[in-house]
Design a protein around this motif. Structure first.
Motif, PDB file in Angstrom:
ATOM      1  N   HIS A 138       0.851  -1.197   0.000  1.00  0.00           N
ATOM      2  CA  HIS A 138       0.000   0.000   0.000  1.00  0.00           C
ATOM      3  C   HIS A 138       0.882   1.241   0.000  1.00  0.00           C
ATOM      4  O   HIS A 138       1.173   1.822   1.051  1.00  0.00           O
ATOM      5  N   ASN A 139       1.320   1.643  -1.186  1.00  0.00           N
ATOM      6  CA  ASN A 139       2.185   2.814  -1.318  1.00  0.00           C
ATOM      7  C   ASN A 139       1.787   3.628  -2.533  1.00  0.00           C
ATOM      8  O   ASN A 139       0.841   3.263  -3.252  1.00  0.00           O
ATOM      9  N   ALA A 140       2.488   4.716  -2.780  1.00  0.00           N
ATOM     10  CA  ALA A 140       2.117   5.618  -3.876  1.00  0.00           C
ATOM     11  C   ALA A 140       2.155   4.924  -5.228  1.00  0.00           C
ATOM     12  O   ALA A 140       1.327   5.201  -6.111  1.00  0.00           O
ATOM     13  N   GLY A 141       3.101   4.017  -5.420  1.00  0.00           N
ATOM     14  CA  GLY A 141       3.213   3.334  -6.701  1.00  0.00           C
ATOM     15  C   GLY A 141       2.368   2.088  -6.817  1.00  0.00           C
ATOM     16  O   GLY A 141       2.185   1.551  -7.909  1.00  0.00           O
ATOM     17  N   ASN A 142       1.850   1.616  -5.705  1.00  0.00           N
ATOM     18  CA  ASN A 142       1.058   0.380  -5.698  1.00  0.00           C
ATOM     19  C   ASN A 142       0.054   0.466  -4.554  1.00  0.00           C
ATOM     20  O   ASN A 142       0.235  -0.141  -3.511  1.00  0.00           O
ATOM     21  N   ALA A 143      -0.975   1.258  -4.764  1.00  0.00           N
ATOM     22  CA  ALA A 143      -1.962   1.496  -3.707  1.00  0.00           C
ATOM     23  C   ALA A 143      -2.954   0.345  -3.653  1.00  0.00           C
ATOM     24  O   ALA A 143      -4.070   0.419  -4.184  1.00  0.00           O
ATOM     25  N   GLY A 144      -2.535  -0.755  -3.029  1.00  0.00           N
ATOM     26  CA  GLY A 144      -3.406  -1.922  -2.925  1.00  0.00           C
ATOM     27  C   GLY A 144      -4.742  -1.577  -2.293  1.00  0.00           C
ATOM     28  O   GLY A 144      -4.792  -0.914  -1.273  1.00  0.00           O
ATOM     29  N   GLY A 145      -5.812  -2.030  -2.933  1.00  0.00           N
ATOM     30  CA  GLY A 145      -7.151  -1.733  -2.430  1.00  0.00           C
ATOM     31  C   GLY A 145      -7.528  -0.278  -2.557  1.00  0.00           C
ATOM     32  O   GLY A 145      -8.553   0.152  -2.020  1.00  0.00           O
ATOM     33  N   GLY A 146      -6.688   0.506  -3.241  1.00  0.00           N
ATOM     34  CA  GLY A 146      -6.962   1.927  -3.411  1.00  0.00           C
ATOM     35  C   GLY A 146      -6.455   2.792  -2.279  1.00  0.00           C
ATOM     36  O   GLY A 146      -6.750   3.988  -2.229  1.00  0.00           O
ATOM     37  N   ASN A 151       1.509   7.444   4.014  1.00  0.00           N
ATOM     38  CA  ASN A 151       1.415   8.823   4.492  1.00  0.00           C
ATOM     39  C   ASN A 151       0.122   9.007   5.278  1.00  0.00           C
ATOM     40  O   ASN A 151      -0.787   8.166   5.225  1.00  0.00           O
ATOM     41  N   TYR A 152       0.061  10.114   6.014  1.00  0.00           N
ATOM     42  CA  TYR A 152      -1.100  10.351   6.873  1.00  0.00           C
ATOM     43  C   TYR A 152      -2.392  10.421   6.070  1.00  0.00           C
ATOM     44  O   TYR A 152      -3.410   9.835   6.468  1.00  0.00           O
ATOM     45  N   SER A 153      -2.368  11.114   4.953  1.00  0.00           N
ATOM     46  CA  SER A 153      -3.578  11.285   4.155  1.00  0.00           C
ATOM     47  C   SER A 153      -4.180   9.939   3.777  1.00  0.00           C
ATOM     48  O   SER A 153      -5.397   9.740   3.864  1.00  0.00           O
ATOM     49  N   GLY A 154      -3.337   9.021   3.344  1.00  0.00           N
ATOM     50  CA  GLY A 154      -3.831   7.715   2.932  1.00  0.00           C
ATOM     51  C   GLY A 154      -4.356   6.888   4.090  1.00  0.00           C
ATOM     52  O   GLY A 154      -5.394   6.233   3.983  1.00  0.00           O
ATOM     53  N   VAL A 155      -3.636   6.888   5.205  1.00  0.00           N
ATOM     54  CA  VAL A 155      -4.088   6.134   6.379  1.00  0.00           C
ATOM     55  C   VAL A 155      -5.400   6.712   6.891  1.00  0.00           C
ATOM     56  O   VAL A 155      -6.339   5.977   7.226  1.00  0.00           O
ATOM     57  N   ASN A 156      -5.479   8.030   6.937  1.00  0.00           N
ATOM     58  CA  ASN A 156      -6.694   8.686   7.410  1.00  0.00           C
ATOM     59  C   ASN A 156      -7.881   8.354   6.514  1.00  0.00           C
ATOM     60  O   ASN A 156      -8.995   8.109   6.990  1.00  0.00           O
ATOM     61  N   ALA A 157      -7.639   8.315   5.212  1.00  0.00           N
ATOM     62  CA  ALA A 157      -8.713   7.976   4.267  1.00  0.00           C
ATOM     63  C   ALA A 157      -9.200   6.549   4.492  1.00  0.00           C
ATOM     64  O   ALA A 157     -10.397   6.258   4.415  1.00  0.00           O
ATOM     65  N   CYS A 158      -8.263   5.655   4.782  1.00  0.00           N
ATOM     66  CA  CYS A 158      -8.626   4.259   5.037  1.00  0.00           C
ATOM     67  C   CYS A 158      -9.446   4.146   6.314  1.00  0.00           C
ATOM     68  O   CYS A 158     -10.428   3.409   6.378  1.00  0.00           O
ATOM     69  N   VAL A 159      -9.055   4.891   7.341  1.00  0.00           N
ATOM     70  CA  VAL A 159      -9.816   4.895   8.591  1.00  0.00           C
ATOM     71  C   VAL A 159     -11.236   5.407   8.344  1.00  0.00           C
ATOM     72  O   VAL A 159     -12.220   4.810   8.792  1.00  0.00           O
ATOM     73  N   ASN A 160     -11.338   6.498   7.605  1.00  0.00           N
ATOM     74  CA  ASN A 160     -12.648   7.100   7.324  1.00  0.00           C
ATOM     75  C   ASN A 160     -13.538   6.204   6.469  1.00  0.00           C
ATOM     76  O   ASN A 160     -14.773   6.329   6.497  1.00  0.00           O
ATOM     77  N   SER A 161     -12.921   5.294   5.718  1.00  0.00           N
ATOM     78  CA  SER A 161     -13.707   4.389   4.880  1.00  0.00           C
ATOM     79  C   SER A 161     -14.394   3.298   5.699  1.00  0.00           C
ATOM     80  O   SER A 161     -15.298   2.619   5.213  1.00  0.00           O
ATOM     81  N   GLY A 162     -13.935   3.137   6.942  1.00  0.00           N
ATOM     82  CA  GLY A 162     -14.495   2.101   7.798  1.00  0.00           C
ATOM     83  C   GLY A 162     -13.849   0.740   7.614  1.00  0.00           C
ATOM     84  O   GLY A 162     -14.254  -0.236   8.251  1.00  0.00           O
ATOM     85  N   LYS A 163     -12.829   0.671   6.757  1.00  0.00           N
ATOM     86  CA  LYS A 163     -12.195  -0.625   6.467  1.00  0.00           C
ATOM     87  C   LYS A 163     -10.922  -0.870   7.283  1.00  0.00           C
ATOM     88  O   LYS A 163     -10.439  -2.003   7.345  1.00  0.00           O
ATOM     89  N   PHE A 164     -10.398   0.173   7.884  1.00  0.00           N
ATOM     90  CA  PHE A 164      -9.080   0.079   8.497  1.00  0.00           C
ATOM     91  C   PHE A 164      -9.028  -0.920   9.652  1.00  0.00           C
ATOM     92  O   PHE A 164      -8.336  -1.944   9.577  1.00  0.00           O
ATOM     93  N   MET A 165      -9.741  -0.657  10.722  1.00  0.00           N
ATOM     94  CA  MET A 165      -9.662  -1.534  11.889  1.00  0.00           C
ATOM     95  C   MET A 165     -10.273  -2.917  11.647  1.00  0.00           C
ATOM     96  O   MET A 165      -9.721  -3.917  12.122  1.00  0.00           O
TER      97      MET A 165
END
Length: 202
Positions: A138-146, A151-165
């Motif tokens: 899960h990185n800029a060049g290979n954003a697995g699952g989108g 980075n913070y922006s990506g982790v925060n987006a994943c948390v907000n999606s409800g899929k993180f935890m």
């Protein structure tokens, strides 16, 4: 004289090799669950499910002898067989960590640095967990699952999606790390505490 010189050289070489191996074997910074397993889960687990657990890894290891171990022979050298060319090579630090672990007898060590779940700042505590377990896929060049979790922006987006935890806890449809066991209870608790506290960029 020649025989004496050869014998002396052999003794000196043996002393150097012994000292090097002893130093590496006693490196206190290497812990299986915290330092070694994440390397294999992140870089190998997608194709080699047997390399996501201690029991699977140790089958291809000759304890105390990295250069005789199938795993190490495949990942080190100028042209390693693994990871394949389509994937990023392991870093020198990652190779060193694996070599030290095997040289020390490949112990199934865990929680070596202790666990303090009261510390869950993003930069100091969450980023290292993401780097250890997630950012290879899960990185800029290979954003697995989108999701780019580097980075913070990506982790925060994943948390907000409800899929993180749910993914971290293996209670959702996409358990992570992919193909691996759950993170340690300590890491999961830190992540949950950070999320509960508002998942701040602190």
């Amino acid at each position: 004289m020649r025989k004496v010189f050869i014998a002396a050289a052999a003794i000196l070489l043996s002393a150097v090799l012994f000292t090097t191996c002893t130093y590496r074997a006693n490196d206190p910074s290497v812990c299986f669950s915290e330092n070694v397993l994440p390397i294999f889960v992140s870089n190998c687990g997608g194709c080699h499910g047997n390399y996501t657990t201690y029991q699977g890894l140790v089958k291809d290891i000759v304890k105390y002898h990295p250069l005789r171990s199938k795993i190490y022979k495949q990942i080190h050298g100028a042209n390693p067989k693994m990871p394949p060319e389509s994937h990023t090579k392991l870093t020198e630090q990652q190779l060193y960590t694996i070599k030290v672990w095997i040289s020390s007898g490949a112990p199934n060590s865990s929680n070596c640095s202790g666990c303090d779940t009261s510390k869950y700042k993003f930069t100091a505590d969450i980023v290292p967990i993401m780097s250890n377990w997630c950012t290879t896929c899960h990185n800029a060049g290979n954003a697995g699952g989108g999701f780019d979790l580097s980075n913070y922006s990506g982790v925060n987006a994943c948390v907000n999606s409800g899929k993180f935890m749910p993914s971290i806890k293996h209670t959702g449809p996409f358990p992570m790390p992919q193909g691996g066991a759950k993170l340690s209870d300590c890491d999961i608790t830190k992540l949950q505490n950070w999320v509960n506290a508002g998942h701040l960029n602190n």
